[in-house]
Scaffold this motif. Structure first.
Motif, PDB file in Angstrom:
ATOM      1  N   PHE A 364       0.825  -1.214   0.000  1.00  0.00           N
ATOM      2  CA  PHE A 364       0.000   0.000   0.000  1.00  0.00           C
ATOM      3  C   PHE A 364       0.859   1.264   0.000  1.00  0.00           C
ATOM      4  CE2 PHE A 364      -2.722   3.329   1.642  1.00  0.00           C
ATOM      5  CZ  PHE A 364      -3.906   3.098   0.957  1.00  0.00           C
ATOM      6  N   VAL A 365       1.947   1.264   0.766  1.00  0.00           N
ATOM      7  CA  VAL A 365       2.772   2.463   0.849  1.00  0.00           C
ATOM      8  C   VAL A 365       3.398   2.786  -0.514  1.00  0.00           C
ATOM      9  CG1 VAL A 365       4.936   1.289   1.542  1.00  0.00           C
ATOM     10  CG2 VAL A 365       4.500   3.659   2.243  1.00  0.00           C
ATOM     11  N   LYS A 366       3.697   1.760  -1.310  1.00  0.00           N
ATOM     12  CA  LYS A 366       4.240   2.003  -2.641  1.00  0.00           C
ATOM     13  C   LYS A 366       3.168   2.535  -3.591  1.00  0.00           C
ATOM     14  CE  LYS A 366       8.585   0.829  -2.319  1.00  0.00           C
ATOM     15  NZ  LYS A 366       9.635   1.861  -2.535  1.00  0.00           N
ATOM     16  N   ASP A 370       3.461   8.794  -4.511  1.00  0.00           N
ATOM     17  CA  ASP A 370       3.366   9.718  -5.643  1.00  0.00           C
ATOM     18  C   ASP A 370       2.928  11.065  -5.080  1.00  0.00           C
ATOM     19  OD1 ASP A 370       2.144  11.275  -7.822  1.00  0.00           O
ATOM     20  OD2 ASP A 370       2.355   9.463  -9.037  1.00  0.00           O
ATOM     21  N   PHE A 371       3.730  12.104  -5.242  1.00  0.00           N
ATOM     22  CA  PHE A 371       3.400  13.410  -4.663  1.00  0.00           C
ATOM     23  C   PHE A 371       2.025  13.887  -5.101  1.00  0.00           C
ATOM     24  CE2 PHE A 371       3.037  17.895  -5.885  1.00  0.00           C
ATOM     25  CZ  PHE A 371       2.887  18.448  -4.617  1.00  0.00           C
ATOM     26  N   HIS A 372       1.695  13.737  -6.371  1.00  0.00           N
ATOM     27  CA  HIS A 372       0.441  14.287  -6.895  1.00  0.00           C
ATOM     28  C   HIS A 372      -0.763  13.565  -6.292  1.00  0.00           C
ATOM     29  CE1 HIS A 372       3.048  16.494  -9.557  1.00  0.00           C
ATOM     30  NE2 HIS A 372       3.629  15.354  -9.892  1.00  0.00           N
ATOM     31  N   LEU A 373      -0.630  12.261  -6.023  1.00  0.00           N
ATOM     32  CA  LEU A 373      -1.686  11.531  -5.317  1.00  0.00           C
ATOM     33  C   LEU A 373      -1.805  12.036  -3.889  1.00  0.00           C
ATOM     34  CD1 LEU A 373      -2.475   7.769  -5.353  1.00  0.00           C
ATOM     35  CD2 LEU A 373      -2.098   8.896  -3.172  1.00  0.00           C
ATOM     36  N   LEU A 374      -0.676  12.219  -3.214  1.00  0.00           N
ATOM     37  CA  LEU A 374      -0.701  12.716  -1.834  1.00  0.00           C
ATOM     38  C   LEU A 374      -1.363  14.088  -1.771  1.00  0.00           C
ATOM     39  CD1 LEU A 374       2.877  11.668  -0.644  1.00  0.00           C
ATOM     40  CD2 LEU A 374       0.699  10.612   0.032  1.00  0.00           C
ATOM     41  N   ARG A 395       8.050   8.348   3.011  1.00  0.00           N
ATOM     42  CA  ARG A 395       9.504   8.567   3.082  1.00  0.00           C
ATOM     43  C   ARG A 395      10.217   7.359   3.675  1.00  0.00           C
ATOM     44  NH1 ARG A 395      12.941  10.469   7.096  1.00  0.00           N
ATOM     45  NH2 ARG A 395      11.188  11.067   8.440  1.00  0.00           N
ATOM     46  N   LEU A 396       9.645   6.800   4.725  1.00  0.00           N
ATOM     47  CA  LEU A 396      10.280   5.682   5.418  1.00  0.00           C
ATOM     48  C   LEU A 396       9.962   4.335   4.782  1.00  0.00           C
ATOM     49  CD1 LEU A 396       9.581   6.828   9.101  1.00  0.00           C
ATOM     50  CD2 LEU A 396      11.727   7.051   7.815  1.00  0.00           C
ATOM     51  N   GLY A 397       8.944   4.304   3.894  1.00  0.00           N
ATOM     52  CA  GLY A 397       8.504   3.032   3.326  1.00  0.00           C
ATOM     53  C   GLY A 397       7.891   2.131   4.374  1.00  0.00           C
ATOM     54  N   SER A 398       7.290   2.745   5.379  1.00  0.00           N
ATOM     55  CA  SER A 398       6.766   1.990   6.526  1.00  0.00           C
ATOM     56  C   SER A 398       5.279   1.680   6.359  1.00  0.00           C
ATOM     57  CB  SER A 398       6.992   2.781   7.818  1.00  0.00           C
ATOM     58  OG  SER A 398       6.322   4.034   7.759  1.00  0.00           O
ATOM     59  N   HIS A 399       4.755   0.906   7.292  1.00  0.00           N
ATOM     60  CA  HIS A 399       3.341   0.529   7.263  1.00  0.00           C
ATOM     61  C   HIS A 399       2.466   1.768   7.400  1.00  0.00           C
ATOM     62  CE1 HIS A 399      -0.361  -1.664   8.021  1.00  0.00           C
ATOM     63  NE2 HIS A 399      -0.524  -0.973   9.151  1.00  0.00           N
ATOM     64  N   VAL A 400       1.426   1.869   6.562  1.00  0.00           N
ATOM     65  CA  VAL A 400       0.493   2.986   6.624  1.00  0.00           C
ATOM     66  C   VAL A 400      -0.591   2.647   7.642  1.00  0.00           C
ATOM     67  CG1 VAL A 400      -1.180   4.364   5.318  1.00  0.00           C
ATOM     68  CG2 VAL A 400       0.935   3.593   4.214  1.00  0.00           C
ATOM     69  N   PRO A 401      -0.831   3.503   8.651  1.00  0.00           N
ATOM     70  CA  PRO A 401      -1.883   3.236   9.635  1.00  0.00           C
ATOM     71  C   PRO A 401      -3.213   2.893   8.967  1.00  0.00           C
ATOM     72  CG  PRO A 401      -0.581   5.123  10.327  1.00  0.00           C
ATOM     73  CD  PRO A 401      -0.102   4.748   8.950  1.00  0.00           C
TER      74      PRO A 401
END
Length: 415
Positions: A364-366, A370-374, A395-401
């Motif tokens: 999901f984090v990948k 995308d900046f434009h999606l964010l 930035r960290l490539g970590s799990h998204v809450p």
């Protein structure tokens, strides 16, 4: 009698020659006699980029007039043509204007006179920015749009975001395109303070900051005899001054028509810093900001005279304000496949669903890297806390809450 215009670091001057049959060697002798620049110090070229050369070693790459026996007629020069001249050292003007004494025995110097004498415009040899490296995807997305969709007919611009190293190396990882109105020779930014807050919040979470501005020149500007126009210098100086970042970069995308008769064209990038003096002059209100159609786009008009070379002038060649920056490229961690903001069509929830479905096989984090999606999603999040937190996950490539994941999925499934 033929008059040639000679543009150098001292501005535009004129040299009278007997005719276009003379050779380069004879022309250099005339320049020595009329402009007091020794022959051995002169480098001549028909290429205006000579004025951007930083050192005598750089002068040597301009070889179109290196042959002293070459007739200037072979260069298609005629009455009023412009040549570019670089030279080493200083020059002495013979027969200059008489000096008016100041003080008790003559005209008193005013405060404006003293300030003008301090405002000496010269070419800045070294930039504060060692290089600028563009993420290939974001650079390609920008140039592809101005090439394929706008056909280089009107201007387009965007703020560049990334990082600056301790060595002054700038890295650009995404480009934010604000609402704007592009014309053939001018670009008007209609900036949205709330949207820019969301952009800066995303940059904060990504560990980035605003590092410069990029714009394209139009196809009609390809044949103009300037690097940046006076309007472009004004916009670049304004944004550089606003940023308070000494490494701030101004990047330009150009379409150059090939002159080989094949009808082809090449897109290329150039990067500059506005000189310290240019930014200072802008901050202190020296620039004339009302530009009329009769004004020469190669020259920036000043409200008061400044010292350029050996002359007091109210018009300054724009090239004096430019410091060339080396361009590199890299592949960053962000993708650039989501529709880009503020273009011809409005971004919808269906675009979000299409993007998320296309990247379904990725973590999901990948999928949201995308900046434009964010930026699209940030409209529905708290700008002070949620937006930087979500960007930090990227930035960290970590799990998204789970809360953020559920919100984005529900948005994608509303269409």
């Amino acid at each position: 009698m033929v008059m040639l215009r000679i543009r150098s670091r001292d501005g535009l001057e004129r040299v009278n020659v007997e005719g276009s049959h003379i050779t380069v060697s004879q022309l250099k002798t005339l320049i020595q006699n009329q402009l007091q620049i020794p022959i051995h110090n002169q480098t001549l070229s028909t290429d205006r980029n000579l004025l951007l050369a930083k050192s005598p070693d750089d002068f040597h790459s301009f070889t179109d007039m290196i042959n002293p026996n070459l007739p200037i007629s072979s260069l298609n020069l005629s009455h009023g043509s412009i040549l570019y001249l670089a030279y080493e050292g200083e020059r002495t003007i013979r027969g200059g204007p008489a000096v008016t004494p100041a003080g008790s025995f003559g005209r008193k110097m005013t405060v404006d006179d003293l300030i003008a004498r301090q405002m000496r415009v010269s070419r800045q040899e070294k930039s504060h920015c060692d290089s600028v490296s563009f993420d290939r995807d974001c650079a390609n997305a920008f140039q592809h749009y101005v090439n394929e969709s706008l056909a280089f007919a009107v201007k387009r611009g965007g703020f560049m975001y990334g990082n600056v190293s301790e060595e002054g190396e700038v890295e650009v990882d995404f480009i934010y395109e604000p609402t704007q109105q592009g014309r053939e020779d001018d670009l008007i930014l209609m900036r949205d303070a709330e949207e820019e807050k969301r952009v800066d919040a995303i940059a904060l979470g990504l560990g980035m900051r605003r590092v410069g501005f990029i714009f394209n020149q139009t196809v009609t500007q390809d044949k103009k005899e300037y690097t940046l126009s006076n309007l472009e210098v004004l916009l670049a100086a304004q944004l550089h001054a606003e940023s308070e970042l000494k490494e701030w970069v101004t990047a330009v995308v150009k379409l150059e028509i090939n002159e080989d008769g094949g009808g082809g064209a090449d897109v290329h990038f150039e990067a500059f810093q506005m000189s310290d003096m240019c930014v200072r002059l802008f901050r202190e209100g020296w620039f004339v900001t009302e530009i009329g159609p009769e004004d020469d786009p190669k020259l920036s008009k000043m409200k008061k005279e400044v010292v350029v070379g050996v002359k007091d002038l109210k018009e300054v060649d724009n090239d004096f304000f430019l410091v060339v920056v080396k361009i590199l490229d890299h592949q960053g961690s962000l993708s650039c496949t989501f529709p880009i903001e503020n273009r011809n069509s409005q971004t919808t929830m269906r675009a979000l669903k299409t993007h998320m479905d296309r990247a379904r096989s990725l973590p999901f984090v990948k999928r949201i890297s995308d900046f434009h999606l964010l930026l699209f999603v940030a409209q529905f999040l708290d700008v002070a806390s949620d937006v930087p937190a979500l960007a930090e996950c990227v930035r960290l490539g970590s799990h998204v809450p789970e809360g953020y994941e559920l919100l984005i999925d529900s948005m994608a499934n509303t269409c």
